[in-house]
Design an enzyme around this catalytic site. Structure first.
Site, mmCIF file in Angstrom:
data_model
loop_
_atom_site.group_PDB
_atom_site.id
_atom_site.type_symbol
_atom_site.label_atom_id
_atom_site.label_comp_id
_atom_site.label_asym_id
_atom_site.label_seq_id
_atom_site.Cartn_x
_atom_site.Cartn_y
_atom_site.Cartn_z
ATOM 1 N N GLU A 411 0.997 -1.076 0.096
ATOM 2 C CA GLU A 411 -0.063 0.258 -0.230
ATOM 3 C C GLU A 411 0.874 1.038 -0.008
ATOM 4 O OE1 GLU A 411 -3.350 0.624 2.369
ATOM 5 O OE2 GLU A 411 -4.028 -1.556 2.265
ATOM 6 N N HIS A 693 -1.995 -1.772 11.012
ATOM 7 C CA HIS A 693 -1.459 -2.647 10.659
ATOM 8 C C HIS A 693 -0.873 -2.993 11.303
ATOM 9 C CE1 HIS A 693 -3.014 -4.916 6.749
ATOM 10 N NE2 HIS A 693 -3.662 -3.214 6.757
#
Length: 709
Positions: A411, A693
């Site tokens: 990402e 995350h």
């Protein structure tokens, strides 16, 4: 295969791409700012609620209409640039390979790349890490409760670099039950500080079940100073061994003189001043110890706390490279030990700096062990380790592993964030594959890709070959990004027969939309197929050349797979053939994780809570079974909407959260008699506040089965 070092093969195409993007960028930036002003993070909402008339609120009210007007004004130029830019993407290279040559300072400190010299007979160990950093354009990142993408990109790079370059200190204890750092454990300290790196093997454990023979413990292997030291208080030169000022070498010591460095609590070579009562050096005198006994022992005995073989301590302390101009928050002048504790990028373990007159790493100028925080000491039992029947160590760590070799990121979609992050990573990783993927159309039936794959792969070892493949079956909003897989072949050594020793890495990011299990299974099928094709094609020698076959050391998959091993909705993925070819260290079987396995997806609504705002505080929460239920995302239940926040929930939760970030390894295809052994697995919290995350890391030892000559 030639690695692509420029986006285009022609300078003319590169110029046209830059020209077209210069026309598109103003409209793109203004549109991003306009959307960002309409989506507030929970932190911004909290600030506005506390002060409705704050400067931030006024800026939003004024800037939003202004952004809208400027977007409309720049739209014609953006359309012209888009018409020029879109066709160019068909011939754009699928990745950018960059190499940063280490400067003189980095080379002296052992940074700027790991050596690829002769492959040692006993093998090596390698450290891998994977992290989803959510570096989307700012307006899109806000839907994950994150903002200021460019600042976060720079900070992510700094924290990774600080964690990977910190001193690595390990204590190997020959005890199946001793699991705490205490006076008892320090009383069995073994001889030998040694410099180490991720390439070092663990200490030889064939003789750790009992005290070592005194004849095999030379005095030069002193835990206070490096070999060859002449001013050690334990082993001074022969001419001073009878000095009456030292209780160690005095024939009849009756006490501990104040001026002796072994008994002065402020200068203790083993511990900091606050721990004097528990130090084995300051413990009651032992009649069998040459330090506290009558001084008649010519050599260290098995009972001496500084010369037993029960423990081996290893230290590595690579100095960080000089900060770029303006970044002075992470270091001080050369005469100061430590770093600026006020810097949000400084980790506790990277605060310890080492200096010495002899240039020794890890030893201070007075030949005593520098003051190192307790959190920097990692302890492992020699045979049966602290985790019962597990064959490897696992932990929740506030820091990235020291001496990190390979890093896979997902990402990293924003172009500006990619540039900033790559600049930071290059200060530790010489070799980086970035800007991976493609834009626009590929074929008349494909969907337009507004974002690339978001993958980055950084390595301390040279990259020999790379390949990118795009998943063709994306759906919904996921189809707007060129999600796929990046394959790389790295050169990690050369055998005695001049054969290259290589490793294979795969970085990927699967389809994210819940309920699309069939899509992810198709992507996993393609992942295995493409990986096999890449290994086969990259192993073939150039036409007309005769070269020796490469020796494969490891094959590792890293990435965000967007499914977990415990959700009932992910049963198809859990039973995929991927897990028959690759091993998951956290998995017991389909639908069942090991008890210590931790979810890696954080609840976005709690990212700015004080309890999880720093790496250390997030680590403490994750170590608490009840605390982690407040901040991890769990599989949805029938009584809960999947899109709702999970904070303050009343429903019972099972498991330890959704673990969607993986590191898998395979021992198939290795050389005969070669073995892989998992040494460590950790869940890393050092990116707290920067992404939604947790990162995962793994250290893998490659054993060749040969004996050290």
């Amino acid at each position: 295969m030639v690695l692509h070092i420029t986006p285009y093969s022609s300078a003319c195409l590169h110029f046209l791409d830059g020209l077209s993007w210069s026309l598109v960028f103003p409209c793109y930036w203004l549109l991003d700012r306009l959307l960002a002003s309409c989506v507030a993070t929970s932190l911004e909402k909290r600030q506005r609620s506390q002060d409705p008339c704050s400067f931030l609120t006024l800026c939003v009210l004024i800037s939003a209409p202004l952004y809208l007007l400027l977007v409309l004004a720049s739209l014609p130029f953006a359309l012209l640039g888009f018409i020029l830019w879109a066709p160019l993407q068909a011939v754009r290279q699928p990745y950018l390979y960059t190499f940063h040559r280490a400067d003189k300072h980095q080379a002296e400190q052992g940074q700027g790349g790991a050596g690829i010299g002769e492959w040692r007979p006993q093998g090596r160990s390698f450290c891998f890490c994977s992290a989803n950093v959510c570096l989307l354009p700012d307006s899109l990142a806000r839907f994950n409760n994150l903002s200021d993408t460019h600042r976060r990109a720079r900070e992510v790079g700094k924290r990774i670099r600080n964690g990977a370059s910190r001193p690595q200190i390990k204590i190997y204890i020959d005890s199946p039950t001793n699991t705490s750092i205490s006076a008892a454990s320090f009383s069995s300290l073994a001889t030998g500080f040694r410099r180490t790196s991720s390439l070092d093997q663990r200490p030889d454990q064939t003789h750790t079940n009992g005290p070592a023979d005194p004849e095999t413990e030379p005095l030069t292997e002193c835990p206070i100073h490096p070999s060859g030291g002449t001013d050690c208080p334990v082993h001074p030169s022969a001419g001073t061994q009878g000095s009456p000022e030292c209780p160690v070498h005095h024939d009849k010591a009756e006490g501990s003189p104040v001026d002796c460095p072994l008994h002065n609590s402020s200068d203790c070579p083993v511990h900091t001043s606050a721990e004097g009562p528990d130090c084995p050096v300051h413990s009651p005198a032992s009649p069998d110890c040459p330090m506290h006994g009558d001084g008649t022992h010519p050599k260290p005995t098995a009972d001496c706390p500084l010369h037993t073989s029960g423990v081996q301590i290893s230290i590595s302390a690579p100095e960080p490279d000089p900060e770029e101009e303006g970044d002075t928050g992470n270091h001080r002048s050369g005469e100061q030990m430590g770093a600026d504790t006020g810097s949000m990028t400084a980790s506790r373990e990277s605060l310890a700096r080492y200096h010495g007159n002899d240039g020794g790493v890890g030893i201070s100028s007075n030949n005593t062990l520098s003051h190192v925080p307790r959190t920097s000491i990692f302890k492992r039992a020699a045979r049966k380790r602290r985790h019962g029947d597990e064959t490897f160590d696992h932990e929740i760590s506030a820091f990235f592993p020291a001496n990190l070799d390979f890093l896979a990121l997902q990402e990293v979609f924003d172009h500006g964030a990619t540039t900033r992050l790559r600049g930071q990573l290059h200060r530790y990783f010489p070799y980086v594959l970035s800007d991976v993927g493609r834009y626009g159309w590929k074929g008349c039936c494909s969907r337009f890709k507004f974002l690339n794959s978001g993958l980055i792969l950084a390595s301390r070892y040279p990259i020999l070959d790379a390949r990118y493949e795009c998943y063709p079956n994306g759906r919904g909003e996921d189809a707007l990004a060129a999600k796929g897989a990046l394959f790389a072949k790295v050169h990690v050594g050369t055998s005695h027969q001049e054969q290259r020793v290589v490793g294979y890495l795969t970085c990927t990011h699967l389809h994210a939309i819940e309920g699309d299990s069939s899509v992810r299974c198709e992507q996993l099928d393609l992942l295995l197929q493409w990986g096999a094709e890449f290994r086969q094609s990259s192993s073939q020698p150039p036409e007309g050349e005769k070269v020796l076959e490469d020796l494969v050391a490891f094959d590792v998959i890293l990435g965000d797979l967007n499914f977990d091993n415990c959700s009932s909705e992910d049963k198809l993925e859990q039973q995929h053939a991927l897990f028959t070819q690759y091993k998951d260290p956290c998995r017991l079987g389909p639908g069942e994780d090991k008890p210590w396995a931790l979810g890696t997806l954080l609840d976005p609504s709690g990212l700015y809570d004080d309890d999880v705002s720093s790496p250390e505080s997030l680590q403490k929460v994750m170590e608490n079974e009840e605390g982690r239920k407040e901040y991890l995302v769990f599989p949805p239940s029938k009584s809960q909407c999947p899109a709702s926040s999970q904070k303050g929930r009343k429903i019972p939760l099972k498991g330890n959260g959704r673990r969607i970030d993986y590191i898998l390894y395979s021992d198939e295809g290795l050389q005969q008699d070669w073995k892989l052994e998992l040494e460590e697995f950790s869940f890393v919290t050092q990116l707290a506040g920067l992404t939604d995350h947790l990162s995962v890391a793994m250290r893998l030892a490659v054993s060749t089965g040969e004996e050290e000559p």
